[in-house]
Design an enzyme around this catalytic site. Structure first.
Site, PDB file in Angstrom:
ATOM      1  N   LYS A   1     -16.028  -6.841   6.703  1.00 49.61           N
ATOM      2  CA  LYS A   1     -14.768  -7.605   6.685  1.00 49.61           C
ATOM      3  C   LYS A   1     -14.254  -7.981   8.071  1.00 49.61           C
ATOM      4  CE  LYS A   1     -12.549  -6.865   2.260  1.00 49.61           C
ATOM      5  NZ  LYS A   1     -11.344  -6.354   1.608  1.00 49.61           N
TER       6      LYS A   1
ATOM      7  N   ARG B   1      -2.185  -6.088  -8.192  1.00 49.05           N
ATOM      8  CA  ARG B   1      -1.073  -6.998  -7.907  1.00 49.05           C
ATOM      9  C   ARG B   1      -0.940  -8.073  -8.966  1.00 49.05           C
ATOM     10  NH1 ARG B   1      -3.229  -7.761  -1.951  1.00 49.05           N
ATOM     11  NH2 ARG B   1      -5.061  -7.357  -3.230  1.00 49.05           N
TER      12      ARG B   1
ATOM     13  N   SER C   1      -2.780  -7.565   3.219  1.00 46.50           N
ATOM     14  CA  SER C   1      -2.988  -7.388   4.658  1.00 46.50           C
ATOM     15  C   SER C   1      -3.323  -8.730   5.314  1.00 46.50           C
ATOM     16  CB  SER C   1      -4.134  -6.407   4.917  1.00 46.50           C
ATOM     17  OG  SER C   1      -3.844  -5.151   4.367  1.00 46.50           O
TER      18      SER C   1
ATOM     19  N   HIS D   1       0.839  -1.207   0.000  1.00 51.10           N
ATOM     20  CA  HIS D   1       0.000   0.000   0.000  1.00 51.10           C
ATOM     21  C   HIS D   1       0.876   1.260   0.000  1.00 51.10           C
ATOM     22  CE1 HIS D   1      -3.001  -2.661   2.337  1.00 51.10           C
ATOM     23  NE2 HIS D   1      -3.571  -2.433   1.192  1.00 51.10           N
TER      24      HIS D   1
HETATM   25  P1  ADP Z   1      -9.928  -3.306  -0.209  1.00 50.20           P
HETATM   26  O1  ADP Z   1     -10.686  -3.924   0.901  1.00 50.20           O
HETATM   27  O2  ADP Z   1     -10.549  -2.081  -0.776  1.00 50.20           O
HETATM   28  O3  ADP Z   1      -9.429  -4.261  -1.264  1.00 50.20           O
HETATM   29  P2  ADP Z   1      -7.191  -3.168   0.693  1.00 50.20           P
HETATM   30  O4  ADP Z   1      -6.695  -2.376   1.851  1.00 50.20           O
HETATM   31  O5  ADP Z   1      -7.041  -4.650   0.767  1.00 50.20           O
HETATM   32  O6  ADP Z   1      -8.664  -2.705   0.536  1.00 50.20           O
HETATM   33  O7  ADP Z   1      -6.507  -2.685  -0.643  1.00 50.20           O
HETATM   34  C1  ADP Z   1      -6.638  -1.378  -1.125  1.00 50.20           C
HETATM   35  C2  ADP Z   1      -6.055  -1.297  -2.517  1.00 50.20           C
HETATM   36  O8  ADP Z   1      -4.659  -1.541  -2.475  1.00 50.20           O
HETATM   37  C3  ADP Z   1      -6.617  -2.282  -3.535  1.00 50.20           C
HETATM   38  O9  ADP Z   1      -6.675  -1.635  -4.785  1.00 50.20           O
HETATM   39  C4  ADP Z   1      -5.593  -3.383  -3.561  1.00 50.20           C
HETATM   40  O10 ADP Z   1      -5.585  -4.055  -4.803  1.00 50.20           O
HETATM   41  C5  ADP Z   1      -4.317  -2.558  -3.373  1.00 50.20           C
HETATM   42  N1  ADP Z   1      -3.223  -3.347  -2.808  1.00 50.20           N
HETATM   43  C6  ADP Z   1      -3.245  -4.143  -1.737  1.00 50.20           C
HETATM   44  N2  ADP Z   1      -2.036  -4.713  -1.521  1.00 50.20           N
HETATM   45  C7  ADP Z   1      -1.234  -4.259  -2.510  1.00 50.20           C
HETATM   46  C8  ADP Z   1       0.137  -4.491  -2.889  1.00 50.20           C
HETATM   47  N3  ADP Z   1       0.903  -5.350  -2.204  1.00 50.20           N
HETATM   48  N4  ADP Z   1       0.613  -3.846  -3.966  1.00 50.20           N
HETATM   49  C9  ADP Z   1      -0.189  -3.014  -4.684  1.00 50.20           C
HETATM   50  N5  ADP Z   1      -1.473  -2.760  -4.392  1.00 50.20           N
HETATM   51  C10 ADP Z   1      -1.997  -3.378  -3.337  1.00 50.20           C
END
Ligand code: ADP
Length: 160
Positions: A41, A90, A128, A17
C-alpha cells in the site's frame, strides 16, 4: 480470557478506527490492535510511526495493546491466542471484501470468529486515505483525527 485482534494498516489511525477500538475493547478482556506492515500500500507513515501514533492515541484505554505484524492477519490472531478478529464496516462497499476475507479466515482458522462493528454514523465517511488527501491540500483535518495524528501528518508533509 477473551481476547480480540483488530488488524489494519492504520495509515494513520482516524476517529473512525478509534471508535471501533473503544467499542470492541468493551466486549473483551484484551484488545490487540495489530498494525500491518503492508508493503503493497506504500504507506505515508512507517510501521514504527503508525505504532507510535496508535500507542499515543490509545494510551487511556487500559485493556488495549498495540503490536505490529507482517503476513496474514489470521496467523497474527492465532499467535496471540485471540478468539475474535474485529473489523469495521462503514458502508455496503466494505461488505463484499470483508465478507470474503471473513469466510476465507473461517476456513483457515475455524476456531476464530470475525466480529464486525458497524461504524458510528458520524464517522461513516471517514478513511485514512481521505484524511491524507485533505491534509495534502491544506484542509482542516481536526474533525477526522486526534491532535497527535494531525501533528504527525503536518510534520510529515512539511518534510515531503
Ligand atoms: P485495511 O488496510 O486492513 O483496510 P484500514 O486501516 O484501512 O486497514 O482499516 C482497518 C479496519 O477499520 C477495516 O475493517 C476498515 O473497514 C475499518 N475502518 C476504517 N475506517 C473506519 C471508520 N471510519 N469507521 C469504522 N471502521 C473503519
Amino acid at each position: 480470557m477473551k481476547r480480540a485482534v483488530y488488524p489494519g494498516s492504520f495509515d494513520p489511525v482516524t476517529y473512525g478506527h478509534l471508535d471501533v477500538i473503544r467499542r470492541s475493547a468493551e466486549l473483551v478482556d484484551e484488545l490487540i490492535v495489530g498494525v500491518l506492515q503492508n508493503n503493497h500500500k506504500n504507506p505515508l507513515f512507517s510501521l514504527e510511526e503508525r505504532v507510535k501514533i496508535l500507542l499515543e492515541a490509545t494510551k487511556d484505554m487500559k485493556n488495549v495493546r498495540v503490536a505490529s505484524f507482517d503476513g496474514l492477519s489470521i496467523d497474527f490472531v492465532r499467535r496471540n491466542k485471540a478468539q475474535f478478529l474485529v473489523r469495521g464496516l462503514r458502508a455496503i462497499t466494505d461488505f463484499d471484501y470483508e465478507l470474503q476475507m471473513a469466510q476465507t479466515n473461517r476456513v483457515l482458522a475455524p476456531d476464530v470468529d470475525t466480529v464486525f462493528l458497524t461504524t458510528s454514523l458520524e464517522y461513516a465517511y471517514l478513511s485514512s486515505s481521505t484524511v491524507k488527501e485533505v491534509a495534502l491540500y491544506g484542509g482542516d483535518i481536526s474533525k477526522f483525527v486526534p491532535p497527535v495524528v494531525a501533528d504527525a501528518i503536518r510534520r510529515k508533509l512539511q518534510k515531503a
